[in-house]
Design a protein around this motif. Structure first.
Motif, mmCIF file in Angstrom:
data_model
loop_
_atom_site.group_PDB
_atom_site.id
_atom_site.type_symbol
_atom_site.label_atom_id
_atom_site.label_comp_id
_atom_site.label_asym_id
_atom_site.label_seq_id
_atom_site.Cartn_x
_atom_site.Cartn_y
_atom_site.Cartn_z
ATOM 1 N N MET A 158 0.849 -1.179 0.000
ATOM 2 C CA MET A 158 0.000 0.000 0.000
ATOM 3 C C MET A 158 0.889 1.234 0.000
ATOM 4 O O MET A 158 1.722 1.395 0.885
ATOM 5 C CB MET A 158 -0.900 -0.023 1.233
ATOM 6 N N PRO A 159 0.712 2.140 -0.966
ATOM 7 C CA PRO A 159 1.596 3.286 -1.053
ATOM 8 C C PRO A 159 1.336 4.370 0.002
ATOM 9 O O PRO A 159 2.192 5.189 0.256
ATOM 10 C CB PRO A 159 1.343 3.833 -2.450
ATOM 11 N N TYR A 160 0.157 4.370 0.601
ATOM 12 C CA TYR A 160 -0.176 5.387 1.600
ATOM 13 C C TYR A 160 -0.683 4.745 2.885
ATOM 14 O O TYR A 160 -1.213 3.640 2.873
ATOM 15 C CB TYR A 160 -1.266 6.341 1.081
ATOM 16 N N GLU A 161 -0.503 5.472 3.979
ATOM 17 C CA GLU A 161 -1.118 5.074 5.242
ATOM 18 C C GLU A 161 -1.967 6.245 5.710
ATOM 19 O O GLU A 161 -1.739 7.390 5.328
ATOM 20 C CB GLU A 161 -0.077 4.683 6.280
ATOM 21 N N TYR A 162 -2.955 5.925 6.529
ATOM 22 C CA TYR A 162 -3.928 6.924 6.952
ATOM 23 C C TYR A 162 -4.061 6.940 8.468
ATOM 24 O O TYR A 162 -3.828 5.948 9.136
ATOM 25 C CB TYR A 162 -5.292 6.647 6.319
ATOM 26 N N LYS A 215 6.028 4.511 4.767
ATOM 27 C CA LYS A 215 7.482 4.457 4.908
ATOM 28 C C LYS A 215 8.052 3.132 4.436
ATOM 29 O O LYS A 215 9.176 3.055 3.970
ATOM 30 C CB LYS A 215 7.884 4.725 6.355
ATOM 31 N N GLU A 216 7.271 2.058 4.552
ATOM 32 C CA GLU A 216 7.736 0.730 4.143
ATOM 33 C C GLU A 216 7.860 0.611 2.643
ATOM 34 O O GLU A 216 8.608 -0.205 2.132
ATOM 35 C CB GLU A 216 6.793 -0.346 4.676
#
Length: 72
Positions: free
Chosen positions: A1-5, A69-70
């Motif tokens: 997943m390119p984004y986290e929320y 970040k991963e």
């Protein structure tokens, strides 16, 4: 997943009196929190009133996003 929320709740501290306008306190809290999260790489996606009292907003939800970040 390119984004986290992340979603956070903000609310002025203290007693609420009927008819009080919390706009100034909420604006200061929004600025403080948004700047803090921006330094951590978060970007505001939305702000939504989540609770009103006698017609005044007393709680807000802030939804934030940042690159995972991963995946960097």
């Amino acid at each position: 997943m390119p984004y986290e929320y992340k979603t956070v709740v903000i609310s002025p501290i203290g007693l609420r009196v009927k008819g009080d306008d919390h706009s100034k306190e909420l604006a200061e809290l929004l600025s403080k929190n948004n700047n803090k999260f921006a330094k951590e790489g978060w970007r505001v996606l939305s702000t939504i009133p989540s609770m009103t009292s006698q017609g005044a907003v007393v709680k807000m939800l802030i939804t934030l996003e940042r690159k995972n970040k991963e995946d960097s």
